[in-house]
Design an enzyme around this catalytic site. Sequence first.
Site, PDB file in Angstrom:
ATOM      1  N   ARG A  11      11.595  21.764  19.365  1.00 50.72           N
ATOM      2  CA  ARG A  11      13.201  21.936  19.251  1.00 50.72           C
ATOM      3  C   ARG A  11      13.868  23.208  18.246  1.00 50.72           C
ATOM      4  O   ARG A  11      14.671  23.565  18.634  1.00 50.72           O
ATOM      5  CB  ARG A  11      12.936  21.378  17.807  1.00 50.72           C
ATOM      6  CG  ARG A  11      12.156  19.512  17.382  1.00 50.72           C
ATOM      7  CD  ARG A  11      12.081  19.291  15.777  1.00 50.72           C
ATOM      8  NE  ARG A  11      10.999  20.081  15.352  1.00 50.72           N
ATOM      9  CZ  ARG A  11       9.999  19.163  13.944  1.00 50.72           C
ATOM     10  NH1 ARG A  11      10.789  19.075  13.581  1.00 50.72           N
ATOM     11  NH2 ARG A  11       9.643  20.580  13.816  1.00 50.72           N
ATOM     12  N   ARG A  35       3.025  24.514  27.519  1.00 52.96           N
ATOM     13  CA  ARG A  35       1.528  25.016  26.762  1.00 52.96           C
ATOM     14  C   ARG A  35       1.253  23.502  28.533  1.00 52.96           C
ATOM     15  O   ARG A  35       1.945  22.954  28.604  1.00 52.96           O
ATOM     16  CB  ARG A  35       1.150  23.838  25.955  1.00 52.96           C
ATOM     17  CG  ARG A  35       1.535  22.600  26.386  1.00 52.96           C
ATOM     18  CD  ARG A  35       1.188  22.215  24.538  1.00 52.96           C
ATOM     19  NE  ARG A  35       1.352  20.499  24.905  1.00 52.96           N
ATOM     20  CZ  ARG A  35       2.936  19.689  24.394  1.00 52.96           C
ATOM     21  NH1 ARG A  35       4.021  21.024  24.345  1.00 52.96           N
ATOM     22  NH2 ARG A  35       2.346  18.587  24.079  1.00 52.96           N
ATOM     23  N   THR A  99       6.338  30.548  12.205  1.00 52.32           N
ATOM     24  CA  THR A  99       5.781  30.652  10.568  1.00 52.32           C
ATOM     25  C   THR A  99       4.573  30.117  10.909  1.00 52.32           C
ATOM     26  O   THR A  99       3.726  29.737  11.706  1.00 52.32           O
ATOM     27  CB  THR A  99       6.719  30.001  10.139  1.00 52.32           C
ATOM     28  OG1 THR A  99       6.570  28.471  10.839  1.00 52.32           O
ATOM     29  CG2 THR A  99       8.291  29.799  10.556  1.00 52.32           C
ATOM     30  N   HIS A 154      11.594  21.538   2.865  1.00 52.00           N
ATOM     31  CA  HIS A 154      11.294  22.167   4.277  1.00 52.00           C
ATOM     32  C   HIS A 154      11.704  20.388   4.612  1.00 52.00           C
ATOM     33  O   HIS A 154      11.257  19.367   4.135  1.00 52.00           O
ATOM     34  CB  HIS A 154      10.848  22.587   5.538  1.00 52.00           C
ATOM     35  CG  HIS A 154      11.006  23.687   4.804  1.00 52.00           C
ATOM     36  ND1 HIS A 154      11.286  24.779   4.002  1.00 52.00           N
ATOM     37  CD2 HIS A 154      12.016  24.281   6.067  1.00 52.00           C
ATOM     38  CE1 HIS A 154      11.992  25.822   4.427  1.00 52.00           C
ATOM     39  NE2 HIS A 154      12.204  26.178   5.696  1.00 52.00           N
ATOM     40  N   LYS A 158       6.946  19.897   8.654  1.00 47.69           N
ATOM     41  CA  LYS A 158       6.480  21.186   8.269  1.00 47.69           C
ATOM     42  C   LYS A 158       5.067  21.060   7.612  1.00 47.69           C
ATOM     43  O   LYS A 158       4.907  20.882   6.827  1.00 47.69           O
ATOM     44  CB  LYS A 158       7.440  22.568   7.398  1.00 47.69           C
ATOM     45  CG  LYS A 158       7.163  23.339   7.373  1.00 47.69           C
ATOM     46  CD  LYS A 158       8.065  24.050   6.610  1.00 47.69           C
ATOM     47  CE  LYS A 158       8.033  25.774   6.672  1.00 47.69           C
ATOM     48  NZ  LYS A 158       7.933  26.475   7.939  1.00 47.69           N
TER      49      LYS A 158
END
Length: 265
Positions: A11, A35, A99, A154, A158
Amino acid sequence: MRIAILGADGRMGRALVRAIVAAGPEAKLAAATERAGSPALGQDAGTVATGQPLGVAITAGVPATSAADVWIDFTVPAAAIPYAEAAVAANAALVVGTTGLGDEHRAALAVAAKKIPVVFSANYSVGINVMLKLIADAAQTLGPAYDLEIVETHHRLKRDAPSGTALRLAEALTEATGRNLATDAVYARHGEVGARTAKEIGMQTLRGGDVVGDHTVHFLGIGDRVEITHRASSRDTFAHGAVRAALWLAGRPAGLYDMRSVLGL
């Protein structure tokens, strides 16, 4: 500036490709990777992200040496260290927005930054980085009479909590008030927890739906309160900030930078 996108079919990867296109002629998509085994391998990165081909096929692994001036990595923590090492080997600048990075990942970025310029930020939104300055100023001006609390929301997918942005907001508050995040942060309250201490910085996490990212810092006083909020409605805001950081790196010496450096805050 020739830019490589790592994780181009994710995304954020697609948003980054769109941001490069929107940046105009000073930014050029030079490489796009995914990947091994990704169904996007061999496809045109522009077609995947925008429906319009850019002549850059998505390949496996890392970009070829000298393929790009800067790499942008918004993938997964497990890839952060090998990507940083590969960027050093390719002598490419690096922008990292992944993150959930731990101390070992941050240490690897610091090592890489001794040889190449690296921008690492918990959030590449220009608005969030302005918010960091606003909350530091507010905390210093309001003083210890106001209790500090952070609430972040969020989307349901997540994986890390609190968000890296919430932690960075907390760090900004500790820097402004002389507190210690390791000892003063409170991540949950349940049961008989006793009265709130004056030095606490509370962090509460909400997860659900498709929320891109909401962060509110509450300054709670006796008789009034101040709330400073940032709401992200599109991942494109992070992508545009990351591309801005990539362009800013042109000609920079080796070193570890953040978005405050990029924005001159």
